[in-house]
Design a protein around this motif. Sequence first.
Motif, mmCIF file in Angstrom:
data_model
loop_
_atom_site.group_PDB
_atom_site.id
_atom_site.type_symbol
_atom_site.label_atom_id
_atom_site.label_comp_id
_atom_site.label_asym_id
_atom_site.label_seq_id
_atom_site.Cartn_x
_atom_site.Cartn_y
_atom_site.Cartn_z
ATOM 1 N N ARG A 198 -2.368 -5.010 -8.115
ATOM 2 C CA ARG A 198 -3.528 -5.135 -7.224
ATOM 3 C C ARG A 198 -3.827 -6.590 -6.853
ATOM 4 O O ARG A 198 -4.966 -6.964 -6.634
ATOM 5 C CB ARG A 198 -4.760 -4.484 -7.856
ATOM 6 C CG ARG A 198 -4.631 -2.993 -8.085
ATOM 7 C CD ARG A 198 -4.565 -2.249 -6.740
ATOM 8 N NE ARG A 198 -4.616 -0.814 -6.920
ATOM 9 C CZ ARG A 198 -3.554 -0.020 -7.001
ATOM 10 N NH1 ARG A 198 -2.331 -0.565 -6.913
ATOM 11 N NH2 ARG A 198 -3.661 1.271 -7.147
ATOM 12 N N SER A 221 -3.484 -8.359 -4.026
ATOM 13 C CA SER A 221 -3.170 -8.089 -2.622
ATOM 14 C C SER A 221 -2.716 -9.326 -1.861
ATOM 15 O O SER A 221 -1.720 -9.278 -1.118
ATOM 16 C CB SER A 221 -4.383 -7.467 -1.926
ATOM 17 O OG SER A 221 -4.736 -6.253 -2.544
ATOM 18 N N ARG A 255 1.230 -1.163 2.524
ATOM 19 C CA ARG A 255 0.382 -0.776 1.392
ATOM 20 C C ARG A 255 -0.513 -1.927 0.956
ATOM 21 O O ARG A 255 -1.707 -1.736 0.683
ATOM 22 C CB ARG A 255 1.255 -0.327 0.219
ATOM 23 C CG ARG A 255 1.961 1.001 0.418
ATOM 24 C CD ARG A 255 2.921 1.291 -0.721
ATOM 25 N NE ARG A 255 2.277 1.186 -2.025
ATOM 26 C CZ ARG A 255 2.962 1.099 -3.165
ATOM 27 N NH1 ARG A 255 4.288 1.073 -3.163
ATOM 28 N NH2 ARG A 255 2.322 1.027 -4.308
ATOM 29 N N ASP A 275 -4.601 -2.218 0.961
ATOM 30 C CA ASP A 275 -5.403 -2.631 -0.200
ATOM 31 C C ASP A 275 -6.360 -3.754 0.168
ATOM 32 O O ASP A 275 -7.441 -3.884 -0.437
ATOM 33 C CB ASP A 275 -4.486 -3.082 -1.346
ATOM 34 C CG ASP A 275 -3.724 -1.928 -1.983
ATOM 35 O OD1 ASP A 275 -4.099 -0.762 -1.731
ATOM 36 O OD2 ASP A 275 -2.759 -2.189 -2.721
#
Length: 422
Positions: free
Chosen positions: A317, A319, A350, A354
Amino acid sequence: MIREPFGQALRRIRGAKGRSLRQLAKAAPVDVALLSRIENGRQSASESVARAVDRALGADGELINIQRLEAAQRPRKAVASDPMRRRTLMTGAVATAFAGLVPPPMAGASPGRVGSSDAGRLQTSAVRLYALDYQHGGETLWQAALSHVAEGYSMLEHGLYGPTVEARLLKATAQVQMCAGWLAFDSGRHDVARSCYTEALALAKQAGDSEVETHALANLAFQANVLGNPRQGSRLAEAADRAAALSEGFPRLPIIPQLRLALAAALTGDASASGRALTRARRVLDRDGDKPTQEWCTFLTPAELDGLDGTCALELRQSDRAIRLLSDAVAAHGDPYARNRALYRVRLARALLDASEPGEAAASALAALDDLQGSVVSWRVSSELDDVARRLTPHVRDQAVANFVSRYTGGHTDPASTEGNV
């Protein structure tokens, strides 16, 4: 006449049982992207898939019966072992290249005396198949590799050769077995891939070949990571790292286990361990990057490491870091690596999602579709693109998103049309 198509029946029964597509995929187990295509009518179900989902849903044979009726009503085609049957599955450059890669059937005949040139021919076929995979994906190629595997085993079992040729033939058969496994994996044939990898590992043990052993263990680790088993992936990657330590004279080889360790760590949320493994991989590339290497290692470039580093950042995560690294990877992958470029474009989409950038994500996903239009056929790309499409659908008021969803669904932009991807 079939009253209800298999895909519709599957969706109806799944809904009645209160199971999501992902829950069914895990219980069966069957690839979720394959189930999505079946439910949406884009692919027929095989009998093995019908049996798996029928059992998982407790459908008492209803799905099996529908699949058999559909199969009986489809036009019969040439037998699958016929090379001409395989060529009908492909078009353009892939078909032309593939035609020269399928060995003639041996029809049970003894191959007679076998020499080093025969082993070399197997190895050359693997090299050519890897090169085509980088461009087109494994969907249309794994059967060709299995044909060469069968040829290798036939020579090992029935050929006449000495100890030197035996060692070369064991290695060559293991290498083409690895190639078949990789191509099958990229096609979503995970049972075939695992079987190929374990067979290659057995051949490597017989030959005392630490290079092929490293390759087999690393690919098993990669498969475990992708299928959601990162602890198993980590254990296999550590075993691959130990095997790589015994291999000398194979530039870039030690990078592979470190990349598998990095992804396994990222999938379990261990950013520090992931970063350490990636640092070790980059150090090996800095040391070995200019040295000639085996064909299956040539993809290990700075661009590829950026892409894999970006993938780990995506799973963690992170990003902003993922967007930067994946953008660099996409820019650096040319047409000879179109499959990898498409994959990193999807992962960039993706990462942008995010980061709450649906318009930019749609642009990246559209670019991936352009690569797929260029005859790239890869389960990994398609399954991840399915997930991106599902996540983009709620943002269809954005024009870029609407353009992507319309093209992806063939003009059907109703969000309900992607329900099977959930």
